[in-house]
Motif scaffolding. Sequence first.
Motif, PDB file in Angstrom:
ATOM      1  N   THR A  26       0.839  -1.199   0.000  1.00 57.06           N
ATOM      2  CA  THR A  26       0.000   0.000   0.000  1.00 57.06           C
ATOM      3  C   THR A  26       0.870   1.243   0.000  1.00 57.06           C
ATOM      4  O   THR A  26       2.047   1.190   0.299  1.00 57.06           O
ATOM      5  CB  THR A  26      -0.914   0.042   1.247  1.00 57.06           C
ATOM      6  N   GLY A  27       0.273   2.372  -0.341  1.00 50.72           N
ATOM      7  CA  GLY A  27       0.982   3.648  -0.311  1.00 50.72           C
ATOM      8  C   GLY A  27       1.711   3.940  -1.613  1.00 50.72           C
ATOM      9  O   GLY A  27       1.763   3.128  -2.523  1.00 50.72           O
ATOM     10  N   LEU A  28       2.266   5.146  -1.661  1.00 57.21           N
ATOM     11  CA  LEU A  28       2.983   5.583  -2.844  1.00 57.21           C
ATOM     12  C   LEU A  28       4.436   5.155  -2.785  1.00 57.21           C
ATOM     13  O   LEU A  28       5.024   5.055  -1.713  1.00 57.21           O
ATOM     14  CB  LEU A  28       2.924   7.114  -2.946  1.00 57.21           C
ATOM     15  N   TRP A  29       5.033   4.933  -3.943  1.00 53.94           N
ATOM     16  CA  TRP A  29       6.464   4.681  -4.012  1.00 53.94           C
ATOM     17  C   TRP A  29       7.186   6.016  -3.907  1.00 53.94           C
ATOM     18  O   TRP A  29       6.768   7.016  -4.476  1.00 53.94           O
ATOM     19  CB  TRP A  29       6.829   4.002  -5.326  1.00 53.94           C
ATOM     20  N   ASP A  30       8.300   6.037  -3.184  1.00 51.77           N
ATOM     21  CA  ASP A  30       9.094   7.260  -3.059  1.00 51.77           C
ATOM     22  C   ASP A  30       9.965   7.497  -4.279  1.00 51.77           C
ATOM     23  O   ASP A  30      10.218   8.621  -4.671  1.00 51.77           O
ATOM     24  CB  ASP A  30       9.997   7.199  -1.820  1.00 51.77           C
ATOM     25  N   GLY A  31      10.481   6.419  -4.874  1.00 61.46           N
ATOM     26  CA  GLY A  31      11.389   6.572  -6.004  1.00 61.46           C
ATOM     27  C   GLY A  31      11.707   5.234  -6.624  1.00 61.46           C
ATOM     28  O   GLY A  31      11.089   4.226  -6.300  1.00 61.46           O
ATOM     29  N   GLU A  50       6.640  15.212   0.109  1.00 67.14           N
ATOM     30  CA  GLU A  50       7.711  14.801   1.013  1.00 67.14           C
ATOM     31  C   GLU A  50       9.069  14.861   0.324  1.00 67.14           C
ATOM     32  O   GLU A  50      10.052  15.317   0.905  1.00 67.14           O
ATOM     33  CB  GLU A  50       7.461  13.390   1.551  1.00 67.14           C
ATOM     34  N   ASN A  51       9.152  14.394  -0.930  1.00 69.23           N
ATOM     35  CA  ASN A  51      10.420  14.422  -1.647  1.00 69.23           C
ATOM     36  C   ASN A  51      10.865  15.852  -1.950  1.00 69.23           C
ATOM     37  O   ASN A  51      12.041  16.178  -1.875  1.00 69.23           O
ATOM     38  CB  ASN A  51      10.342  13.598  -2.928  1.00 69.23           C
ATOM     39  N   VAL A  52       9.912  16.726  -2.314  1.00 72.32           N
ATOM     40  CA  VAL A  52      10.253  18.127  -2.561  1.00 72.32           C
ATOM     41  C   VAL A  52      10.719  18.770  -1.263  1.00 72.32           C
ATOM     42  O   VAL A  52      11.722  19.492  -1.239  1.00 72.32           O
ATOM     43  CB  VAL A  52       9.052  18.889  -3.168  1.00 72.32           C
ATOM     44  N   PHE A  55      14.276  17.549  -0.580  1.00 67.72           N
ATOM     45  CA  PHE A  55      15.250  18.136  -1.497  1.00 67.72           C
ATOM     46  C   PHE A  55      15.515  19.596  -1.151  1.00 67.72           C
ATOM     47  O   PHE A  55      16.662  20.029  -1.043  1.00 67.72           O
ATOM     48  CB  PHE A  55      14.764  18.010  -2.937  1.00 67.72           C
ATOM     49  N   LEU A  56      14.446  20.372  -0.979  1.00 68.80           N
ATOM     50  CA  LEU A  56      14.632  21.786  -0.676  1.00 68.80           C
ATOM     51  C   LEU A  56      15.181  22.000   0.730  1.00 68.80           C
ATOM     52  O   LEU A  56      15.906  22.951   0.979  1.00 68.80           O
ATOM     53  CB  LEU A  56      13.323  22.550  -0.864  1.00 68.80           C
ATOM     54  N   GLY A  57      14.854  21.079   1.647  1.00 74.69           N
ATOM     55  CA  GLY A  57      15.412  21.167   2.992  1.00 74.69           C
ATOM     56  C   GLY A  57      16.917  21.039   2.981  1.00 74.69           C
ATOM     57  O   GLY A  57      17.622  21.768   3.685  1.00 74.69           O
ATOM     58  N   THR A  58      17.459  20.151   2.158  1.00 75.98           N
ATOM     59  CA  THR A  58      18.914  20.017   2.074  1.00 75.98           C
ATOM     60  C   THR A  58      19.515  21.206   1.334  1.00 75.98           C
ATOM     61  O   THR A  58      20.645  21.591   1.594  1.00 75.98           O
ATOM     62  CB  THR A  58      19.339  18.711   1.370  1.00 75.98           C
ATOM     63  N   ALA A  59      18.761  21.831   0.419  1.00 75.59           N
ATOM     64  CA  ALA A  59      19.277  23.014  -0.279  1.00 75.59           C
ATOM     65  C   ALA A  59      19.365  24.201   0.671  1.00 75.59           C
ATOM     66  O   ALA A  59      20.309  24.980   0.618  1.00 75.59           O
ATOM     67  CB  ALA A  59      18.379  23.351  -1.467  1.00 75.59           C
ATOM     68  N   PHE A  60      18.380  24.342   1.581  1.00 77.64           N
ATOM     69  CA  PHE A  60      18.387  25.452   2.525  1.00 77.64           C
ATOM     70  C   PHE A  60      19.324  25.199   3.696  1.00 77.64           C
ATOM     71  O   PHE A  60      19.824  26.123   4.315  1.00 77.64           O
ATOM     72  CB  PHE A  60      16.974  25.723   3.075  1.00 77.64           C
ATOM     73  N   SER A  68      16.519  25.605  15.765  1.00 73.74           N
ATOM     74  CA  SER A  68      15.999  26.905  15.347  1.00 73.74           C
ATOM     75  C   SER A  68      16.089  27.082  13.838  1.00 73.74           C
ATOM     76  O   SER A  68      15.216  27.680  13.220  1.00 73.74           O
ATOM     77  CB  SER A  68      16.739  28.044  16.060  1.00 73.74           C
ATOM     78  N   ALA A  69      17.144  26.546  13.216  1.00 76.03           N
ATOM     79  CA  ALA A  69      17.265  26.625  11.761  1.00 76.03           C
ATOM     80  C   ALA A  69      16.181  25.791  11.094  1.00 76.03           C
ATOM     81  O   ALA A  69      15.605  26.197  10.077  1.00 76.03           O
ATOM     82  CB  ALA A  69      18.645  26.167  11.314  1.00 76.03           C
ATOM     83  N   LEU A  70      15.883  24.617  11.645  1.00 73.63           N
ATOM     84  CA  LEU A  70      14.829  23.771  11.086  1.00 73.63           C
ATOM     85  C   LEU A  70      13.470  24.442  11.199  1.00 73.63           C
ATOM     86  O   LEU A  70      12.649  24.356  10.300  1.00 73.63           O
ATOM     87  CB  LEU A  70      14.809  22.411  11.789  1.00 73.63           C
ATOM     88  N   GLU A  71      13.212  25.111  12.321  1.00 74.24           N
ATOM     89  CA  GLU A  71      11.921  25.754  12.537  1.00 74.24           C
ATOM     90  C   GLU A  71      11.728  26.954  11.617  1.00 74.24           C
ATOM     91  O   GLU A  71      10.608  27.324  11.295  1.00 74.24           O
ATOM     92  CB  GLU A  71      11.780  26.173  13.990  1.00 74.24           C
ATOM     93  N   SER A  72      12.823  27.587  11.190  1.00 72.31           N
ATOM     94  CA  SER A  72      12.704  28.764  10.341  1.00 72.31           C
ATOM     95  C   SER A  72      12.656  28.420   8.859  1.00 72.31           C
ATOM     96  O   SER A  72      12.538  29.299   8.026  1.00 72.31           O
ATOM     97  CB  SER A  72      13.876  29.722  10.593  1.00 72.31           C
ATOM     98  N   GLN A  73      12.729  27.126   8.504  1.00 79.60           N
ATOM     99  CA  GLN A  73      12.659  26.733   7.101  1.00 79.60           C
ATOM    100  C   GLN A  73      11.268  27.014   6.549  1.00 79.60           C
ATOM    101  O   GLN A  73      10.272  26.942   7.273  1.00 79.60           O
ATOM    102  CB  GLN A  73      12.986  25.249   6.931  1.00 79.60           C
ATOM    103  N   PRO A  74      11.191  27.322   5.260  1.00 81.41           N
ATOM    104  CA  PRO A  74       9.883  27.625   4.674  1.00 81.41           C
ATOM    105  C   PRO A  74       8.988  26.390   4.595  1.00 81.41           C
ATOM    106  O   PRO A  74       9.484  25.275   4.527  1.00 81.41           O
ATOM    107  CB  PRO A  74      10.241  28.120   3.273  1.00 81.41           C
ATOM    108  N   LEU A  75       7.688  26.631   4.592  1.00 79.95           N
ATOM    109  CA  LEU A  75       6.703  25.576   4.379  1.00 79.95           C
ATOM    110  C   LEU A  75       6.549  25.395   2.876  1.00 79.95           C
ATOM    111  O   LEU A  75       6.328  26.354   2.144  1.00 79.95           O
ATOM    112  CB  LEU A  75       5.359  25.961   4.994  1.00 79.95           C
ATOM    113  N   ILE A  76       6.704  24.173   2.403  1.00 82.86           N
ATOM    114  CA  ILE A  76       6.658  23.884   0.971  1.00 82.86           C
ATOM    115  C   ILE A  76       5.494  22.943   0.705  1.00 82.86           C
ATOM    116  O   ILE A  76       5.363  21.914   1.349  1.00 82.86           O
ATOM    117  CB  ILE A  76       7.979  23.246   0.503  1.00 82.86           C
TER     118      ILE A  76
END
Length: 91
Positions: A26-31, A50-52, A55-60, A68-76
């Motif tokens: 069940t569920g979606l495949w990640d990759g 989740e994948n986006v 990916f963007l979390g590692t870019a930021f 505190s850095a994790l909490e200030s990350q944008p909501l995507i």
Amino acid sequence: LLAPESIVSVSAHNAVVRLAKGPGSTGLWDGFSFGLEPSALQERLFVSEENVDGFLGTAFCPSPCSQSALESQPLIEVLDVTEDRIQIRVE
């Protein structure tokens, strides 16, 4: 995977692989991974929120981040995905 429903079609310039999940899966495949040799596979992720986010979390924040850095990350949020484009919203 369900073998009878999984299909491989190969032409001179293209290959299509259709995989069918078994009844207990069940569920979606990640990759997926692909390549000519099992020891040299390349990984590709399906477009999902989740994948986006990952990916963007590692870019930021490429290295381990503080709380505190994790909490200030944008909501995507992934809004729309087509063959031509992906539309995301960043807050």
